[in-house]
Design an enzyme around this catalytic site. Structure first.
Site, mmCIF file in Angstrom:
data_model
loop_
_atom_site.group_PDB
_atom_site.id
_atom_site.type_symbol
_atom_site.label_atom_id
_atom_site.label_comp_id
_atom_site.label_asym_id
_atom_site.label_seq_id
_atom_site.Cartn_x
_atom_site.Cartn_y
_atom_site.Cartn_z
ATOM 1 N N HIS A 141 35.361 73.307 45.685
ATOM 2 C CA HIS A 141 36.031 72.004 45.602
ATOM 3 C C HIS A 141 35.257 71.127 44.624
ATOM 4 O O HIS A 141 34.056 70.910 44.778
ATOM 5 C CB HIS A 141 36.072 71.332 46.976
ATOM 6 C CG HIS A 141 36.701 69.976 46.971
ATOM 7 N ND1 HIS A 141 38.005 69.769 46.598
ATOM 8 C CD2 HIS A 141 36.204 68.752 47.269
ATOM 9 C CE1 HIS A 141 38.295 68.486 46.695
ATOM 10 N NE2 HIS A 141 37.213 67.843 47.086
ATOM 11 N N GLY A 156 31.587 66.271 45.449
ATOM 12 C CA GLY A 156 31.501 65.083 46.293
ATOM 13 C C GLY A 156 32.627 65.070 47.298
ATOM 14 O O GLY A 156 33.593 65.839 47.195
ATOM 15 N N ASP A 157 32.514 64.185 48.270
ATOM 16 C CA ASP A 157 33.535 64.096 49.310
ATOM 17 C C ASP A 157 34.877 63.676 48.719
ATOM 18 O O ASP A 157 34.937 63.031 47.663
ATOM 19 C CB ASP A 157 33.118 63.087 50.385
ATOM 20 C CG ASP A 157 31.899 63.563 51.176
ATOM 21 O OD1 ASP A 157 31.679 64.787 51.226
ATOM 22 O OD2 ASP A 157 31.180 62.704 51.714
ATOM 23 N N SER A 158 35.947 64.025 49.412
ATOM 24 C CA SER A 158 37.284 63.642 48.977
ATOM 25 C C SER A 158 37.396 62.123 48.919
ATOM 26 O O SER A 158 36.970 61.412 49.841
ATOM 27 C CB SER A 158 38.318 64.209 49.953
ATOM 28 O OG SER A 158 39.621 63.874 49.552
ATOM 29 N N GLY A 159 37.946 61.601 47.803
ATOM 30 C CA GLY A 159 38.129 60.174 47.658
ATOM 31 C C GLY A 159 36.966 59.440 47.029
ATOM 32 O O GLY A 159 37.019 58.217 46.855
ATOM 33 N N GLY A 161 35.956 59.710 43.969
ATOM 34 C CA GLY A 161 36.260 59.315 42.600
ATOM 35 C C GLY A 161 36.009 60.381 41.552
ATOM 36 O O GLY A 161 35.823 60.064 40.372
ATOM 37 N N LYS A 162 36.052 61.627 41.942
ATOM 38 C CA LYS A 162 35.778 62.734 41.001
ATOM 39 C C LYS A 162 36.835 62.801 39.897
ATOM 40 O O LYS A 162 36.509 62.888 38.707
ATOM 41 C CB LYS A 162 35.713 64.072 41.764
ATOM 42 C CG LYS A 162 34.608 64.149 42.805
ATOM 43 C CD LYS A 162 34.535 65.508 43.445
ATOM 44 C CE LYS A 162 35.770 65.854 44.246
ATOM 45 N NZ LYS A 162 35.968 64.977 45.416
ATOM 46 N N SER A 163 38.095 62.792 40.284
ATOM 47 C CA SER A 163 39.173 62.932 39.300
ATOM 48 C C SER A 163 39.247 61.718 38.381
ATOM 49 O O SER A 163 39.494 61.850 37.175
ATOM 50 C CB SER A 163 40.512 63.149 40.006
ATOM 51 O OG SER A 163 40.497 64.354 40.758
ATOM 52 N N ASP A 180 40.089 69.590 41.219
ATOM 53 C CA ASP A 180 40.280 69.836 42.653
ATOM 54 C C ASP A 180 39.758 71.200 43.094
ATOM 55 O O ASP A 180 38.866 71.285 43.931
ATOM 56 C CB ASP A 180 41.749 69.690 43.056
ATOM 57 C CG ASP A 180 41.917 69.715 44.564
ATOM 58 O OD1 ASP A 180 41.159 68.993 45.251
ATOM 59 O OD2 ASP A 180 42.784 70.458 45.061
ATOM 60 N N ARG A 246 14.743 58.532 41.559
ATOM 61 C CA ARG A 246 14.737 57.484 40.545
ATOM 62 C C ARG A 246 14.030 57.920 39.259
ATOM 63 O O ARG A 246 14.272 57.361 38.191
ATOM 64 C CB ARG A 246 14.060 56.215 41.093
ATOM 65 C CG ARG A 246 14.782 55.645 42.299
ATOM 66 C CD ARG A 246 14.215 54.311 42.705
ATOM 67 N NE ARG A 246 14.444 53.298 41.689
ATOM 68 C CZ ARG A 246 14.056 52.037 41.816
ATOM 69 N NH1 ARG A 246 13.434 51.636 42.906
ATOM 70 N NH2 ARG A 246 14.289 51.168 40.838
#
Length: 313
Positions: A141, A156-159, A161-163, A180, A246
């Protein structure tokens, strides 16, 4: 290795391969291994350990040796080379195909292919194609983007902002491979290849907008079919109490199949331009692979400053 590839797929995908005979058998003959055989001992009559399941590749050496046989002996050998699981014969350099090979192959429903390329190059092209198609695969994913020629897998988790981040990167001139779902396979001991499933090729899903065709909107230069995965960037929602690297000296790794791939975690917070940050992270990683490490340069400068201050005391 897993799965099979038909000889028809081989002909369709590899340029410089033409069908000499047996076109009607292309779909029924299946290839199950990436190994290629050049029948040397077999031409002398030694078949105790004949790997009949491999593509049989004939170059100048094999054809020349076969031409020195009598027609009867040549037909006998060619019939023995036609095993039940032999997918096809390939003849390089556009060499003339012996009549006996054609007769035996037609009898056993085995296609004969020809190429104008030298034997070693034909072998390399066949092996590269088959190693990718027959390799074990898994689906991850994430979003895979080509940034300055570097394959970056954004996770990263769904939602998170990857796309949307990938869309920003495309607008900045980078290329989309997959959104996706990313299909990956191991090419060799150091390389993992990622590509899009056929149904999702060139497509990007943006919440609130829907599915967009990147190739149609931004042109052919905005997409790529596949790439090596060199870096993983994981987007994480920012939390006040969570510690993030950092200085860039806390290196993480993710193992995909047998290959360790570097991973960077980037906190997601309102107002951060993730596309520029990811672009910079990719360039910084490339600089490291070329021998320049900004973190080590900072540490060196810091040590020199401490040393100078100590000398003044």
């Amino acid at each position: 290795m897993s799965g099979t590839v038909s000889v028809k797929e081989l002909v369709d995908e590899i340029t410089n391969l033409e069908v000499h005979s047996g076109k009607e058998y292309l779909e029924e003959r299946l290839i199950t291994t990436e190994d290629i055989s050049r029948p040397g001992l077999e031409l002398t009559g030694y078949f105790d350990y004949y790997p009949e399941e491999r593509i049989q590749l004939f170059g100048m050496t094999e054809i020349s040796y076969g031409n020195k046989m009598s027609a009867k002996k040549r037909l006998e050998i060619m019939n023995k080379l036609c095993g039940a699981n032999t997918p096809c014969f390939v003849v390089s350099r556009y060499l003339a195909v012996p009549e006996e090979m054609t007769a035996a192959a037609n009898k056993h429903h085995i296609p004969i292919l020809r190429s104008k390329l030298p034997t070693t190059r034909v072998s390399a092209k066949l092996t590269d194609f088959l190693s990718g198609r027959l390799a074990q695969r898994k689906s991850l994913h994430g979003v895979l983007v080509d940034i300055y020629g570097l394959g970056v897998l954004i996770t990263g988790d769904s939602g998170v902002g990857k796309s949307e981040t990938a869309l920003d990167l495309i607008k900045r001139g980078h290329r989309l491979i997959a959104d996706d779902r990313v299909e990956v396979h191991q090419q060799d001991e150091q390389t993992v290849i990622g590509e899009a499933p056929r149904i999702l090729r060139h497509l990007l899903e943006i919440r609130g907008v829907g599915i967009i065709d990147v190739m149609n909107l931004f042109g052919a230069g905005a997409v790529r079919s596949k790439t090596d995965i060199s870096l993983i960037i994981n987007l994480e929602n920012w939390e006040r109490d969570k510690q993030f690297d950092r200085l860039g000296n806390g290196e993480q790794k993710v193992t995909i199949f047998d290959v360790d791939i570097p991973k960077i975690s980037i906190p997601v917070k309102v107002g951060r331009n993730l596309a520029i940050i990811i672009e910079a992270a990719a360039m910084n990683y490339r600089a490291k692979t070329m021998g320049y490490d900004a973190t080590k340069a900072f540490e060196r400068n810091l040590n020199e400053l401490i040393s100078e201050n100590s000398d003044k005391k």
